[in-house]
Design a protein around this motif. Structure first.
Motif, PDB file in Angstrom:
ATOM      1  N   LEU A 143       0.826  -1.207   0.000  1.00 46.63           N
ATOM      2  CA  LEU A 143       0.000   0.000   0.000  1.00 46.63           C
ATOM      3  C   LEU A 143       0.863   1.261   0.000  1.00 46.63           C
ATOM      4  N   LEU A 144       1.944   1.220   0.761  1.00 50.71           N
ATOM      5  CA  LEU A 144       2.881   2.350   0.762  1.00 50.71           C
ATOM      6  C   LEU A 144       3.521   2.507  -0.616  1.00 50.71           C
ATOM      7  N   TYR A 145       3.823   1.376  -1.255  1.00 48.77           N
ATOM      8  CA  TYR A 145       4.420   1.381  -2.582  1.00 48.77           C
ATOM      9  C   TYR A 145       3.485   2.037  -3.610  1.00 48.77           C
ATOM     10  N   LEU A 146       2.168   1.863  -3.420  1.00 52.34           N
ATOM     11  CA  LEU A 146       1.193   2.448  -4.342  1.00 52.34           C
ATOM     12  C   LEU A 146       1.054   3.961  -4.147  1.00 52.34           C
ATOM     13  N   SER A 152      -3.239   6.572   6.153  1.00 46.39           N
ATOM     14  CA  SER A 152      -4.260   5.946   5.310  1.00 46.39           C
ATOM     15  C   SER A 152      -4.088   4.429   5.270  1.00 46.39           C
ATOM     16  N   VAL A 153      -2.848   3.989   5.208  1.00 45.15           N
ATOM     17  CA  VAL A 153      -2.562   2.549   5.205  1.00 45.15           C
ATOM     18  C   VAL A 153      -3.056   1.916   6.501  1.00 45.15           C
ATOM     19  N   GLN A 154      -2.801   2.572   7.620  1.00 45.55           N
ATOM     20  CA  GLN A 154      -3.249   2.039   8.900  1.00 45.55           C
ATOM     21  C   GLN A 154      -4.768   1.963   8.987  1.00 45.55           C
ATOM     22  N   ARG A 155      -5.459   2.937   8.401  1.00 44.15           N
ATOM     23  CA  ARG A 155      -6.924   2.899   8.391  1.00 44.15           C
ATOM     24  C   ARG A 155      -7.444   1.677   7.652  1.00 44.15           C
ATOM     25  N   ILE A 156      -6.807   1.360   6.522  1.00 43.57           N
ATOM     26  CA  ILE A 156      -7.219   0.188   5.740  1.00 43.57           C
ATOM     27  C   ILE A 156      -6.992  -1.098   6.540  1.00 43.57           C
ATOM     28  N   LEU A 157      -5.817  -1.214   7.129  1.00 44.16           N
ATOM     29  CA  LEU A 157      -5.486  -2.424   7.889  1.00 44.16           C
ATOM     30  C   LEU A 157      -6.377  -2.559   9.125  1.00 44.16           C
ATOM     31  N   GLU A 158      -6.657  -1.446   9.792  1.00 45.72           N
ATOM     32  CA  GLU A 158      -7.517  -1.478  10.972  1.00 45.72           C
ATOM     33  C   GLU A 158      -8.949  -1.868  10.613  1.00 45.72           C
ATOM     34  N   TYR A 159      -9.414  -1.377   9.466  1.00 47.61           N
ATOM     35  CA  TYR A 159     -10.770  -1.734   9.036  1.00 47.61           C
ATOM     36  C   TYR A 159     -10.874  -3.241   8.826  1.00 47.61           C
ATOM     37  N   ARG A 160      -9.868  -3.827   8.166  1.00 41.26           N
ATOM     38  CA  ARG A 160      -9.884  -5.272   7.931  1.00 41.26           C
ATOM     39  C   ARG A 160      -9.866  -6.034   9.242  1.00 41.26           C
ATOM     40  N   THR A 161      -9.086  -5.572  10.200  1.00 42.67           N
ATOM     41  CA  THR A 161      -8.982  -6.251  11.491  1.00 42.67           C
ATOM     42  C   THR A 161     -10.297  -6.186  12.264  1.00 42.67           C
ATOM     43  N   GLU A 162     -10.946  -5.035  12.225  1.00 41.32           N
ATOM     44  CA  GLU A 162     -12.152  -4.820  13.024  1.00 41.32           C
ATOM     45  C   GLU A 162     -13.435  -5.295  12.349  1.00 41.32           C
ATOM     46  N   ASN A 163     -13.456  -5.286  11.004  1.00 37.90           N
ATOM     47  CA  ASN A 163     -14.705  -5.581  10.288  1.00 37.90           C
ATOM     48  C   ASN A 163     -14.630  -6.775   9.350  1.00 37.90           C
ATOM     49  N   GLY A 164     -13.449  -7.345   9.206  1.00 36.15           N
ATOM     50  CA  GLY A 164     -13.311  -8.435   8.248  1.00 36.15           C
ATOM     51  C   GLY A 164     -13.045  -7.900   6.853  1.00 36.15           C
ATOM     52  N   ASN A 165     -13.270  -8.728   5.857  1.00 40.44           N
ATOM     53  CA  ASN A 165     -12.945  -8.356   4.479  1.00 40.44           C
ATOM     54  C   ASN A 165     -13.815  -7.225   3.939  1.00 40.44           C
ATOM     55  N   PHE A 166     -13.208  -6.452   3.058  1.00 43.54           N
ATOM     56  CA  PHE A 166     -13.976  -5.492   2.272  1.00 43.54           C
ATOM     57  C   PHE A 166     -14.838  -6.281   1.285  1.00 43.54           C
ATOM     58  N   THR A 167     -16.023  -5.772   0.978  1.00 35.91           N
ATOM     59  CA  THR A 167     -16.883  -6.422  -0.022  1.00 35.91           C
ATOM     60  C   THR A 167     -16.742  -5.771  -1.391  1.00 35.91           C
ATOM     61  N   ALA A 168     -16.212  -4.561  -1.413  1.00 37.29           N
ATOM     62  CA  ALA A 168     -15.953  -3.850  -2.671  1.00 37.29           C
ATOM     63  C   ALA A 168     -14.975  -2.728  -2.365  1.00 37.29           C
ATOM     64  N   LYS A 169     -14.123  -2.427  -3.312  1.00 33.23           N
ATOM     65  CA  LYS A 169     -13.102  -1.419  -3.021  1.00 33.23           C
ATOM     66  C   LYS A 169     -13.701  -0.017  -2.876  1.00 33.23           C
ATOM     67  N   GLN A 170     -14.942   0.184  -3.390  1.00 29.65           N
ATOM     68  CA  GLN A 170     -15.599   1.475  -3.218  1.00 29.65           C
ATOM     69  C   GLN A 170     -15.818   1.820  -1.752  1.00 29.65           C
ATOM     70  N   GLN A 171     -15.752   0.795  -0.880  1.00 30.61           N
ATOM     71  CA  GLN A 171     -15.912   1.045   0.551  1.00 30.61           C
ATOM     72  C   GLN A 171     -14.801   1.941   1.098  1.00 30.61           C
ATOM     73  N   LEU A 172     -13.689   1.992   0.416  1.00 31.57           N
ATOM     74  CA  LEU A 172     -12.607   2.894   0.833  1.00 31.57           C
ATOM     75  C   LEU A 172     -13.096   4.344   0.838  1.00 31.57           C
TER      76      LEU A 172
END
Length: 207
Positions: A143-146, A152-172
């Motif tokens: 993610l940092l490479y992108l 922002s990277v931590q927000r993505i990782l925290e969301y996965r940890t707390e809520n499980g998988n994303f169902t669509a990337k639009q959720q970002l």
């Protein structure tokens, strides 16, 4: 008097003919509009509903802003239709879809039977296919490479940890994890696989 009666009769006849012609023209326009609508892509973000034999459900993902399911028609729906339905302009964004043909249509053999209906996936590759990552498996370093910052990277990782998988990337965007600018920076290099449809991706070479 007789001439006046004949003249009135002819005028009425022309009015009736004109009215009938106008109604037929409107009917033809409506029929053409319906044909164009059902012959192309009709958005359907939630899998479900019965499809006729000429139609199939297709999951569009990859280097497009809005991933999701659509209902398409065999030998009619084009790649450019899918790009438009997914929020991209095929002409202006063509560099994203190297090797794809805008006029390509889909044949019945390209679909797989799943949950009792014809299904398929279609992947729009980014400019560099090696930089395409699953949003539910991408690492911090990737993610940092992108180009995302650490917060922002931590927000993505925290969301996965707390809520499980994303169902669509639009959720970002929907969950306000990324700004519009950040999303535009990375959406072409991220994708999501919908839960329950993993076998479809494997059978269609989607992963």
């Amino acid at each position: 008097m007789l001439n006046q009666s004949v003249k009135n009769s002819n005028t009425s006849r022309f009015l009736v003919i004109g009215l009938i012609f106008s109604l037929l023209s409107i009917l033809v326009i409506l029929l053409i509009s319906l044909f164009c609508y059902f012959g192309k892509v009709s958005g359907n973000s939630i899998p479900g509903g019965e499809l006729g034999p000429s139609y199939f459900r297709i999951y569009v993902y990859g280097a497009i802003p809005n991933e999701g399911f659509h209902v398409a028609k065999f030998n009619s729906t084009k790649v450019s239709d899918l790009a438009t339905a997914a929020g991209a302009d095929f002409v202006n964004d063509y560099y994203l879809y190297a090797g794809l043909t805008a006029e390509k249509t889909f044949k019945s053999f390209e679909a797989t039977r799943l949950n009792g209906e014809n299904c398929a996936v279609f992947y729009f590759p980014p400019t560099n296919a090696l930089n395409s990552f699953s949003l539910n498996a991408v690492t911090e370093d990737q993610l940092l490479y992108l180009g995302l910052n650490e917060l922002s990277v931590q927000r993505i990782l925290e969301y996965r940890t707390e809520n499980g998988n994303f169902t669509a990337k639009q959720q970002l965007l929907e969950k306000q994890i990324l700004t519009e600018t950040q999303y535009r920076l990375v959406y072409a290099n991220l994708y999501c696989v919908p839960v329950g449809y993993e076998s479809l991706f494997v059978s269609n070479g989607g992963l």
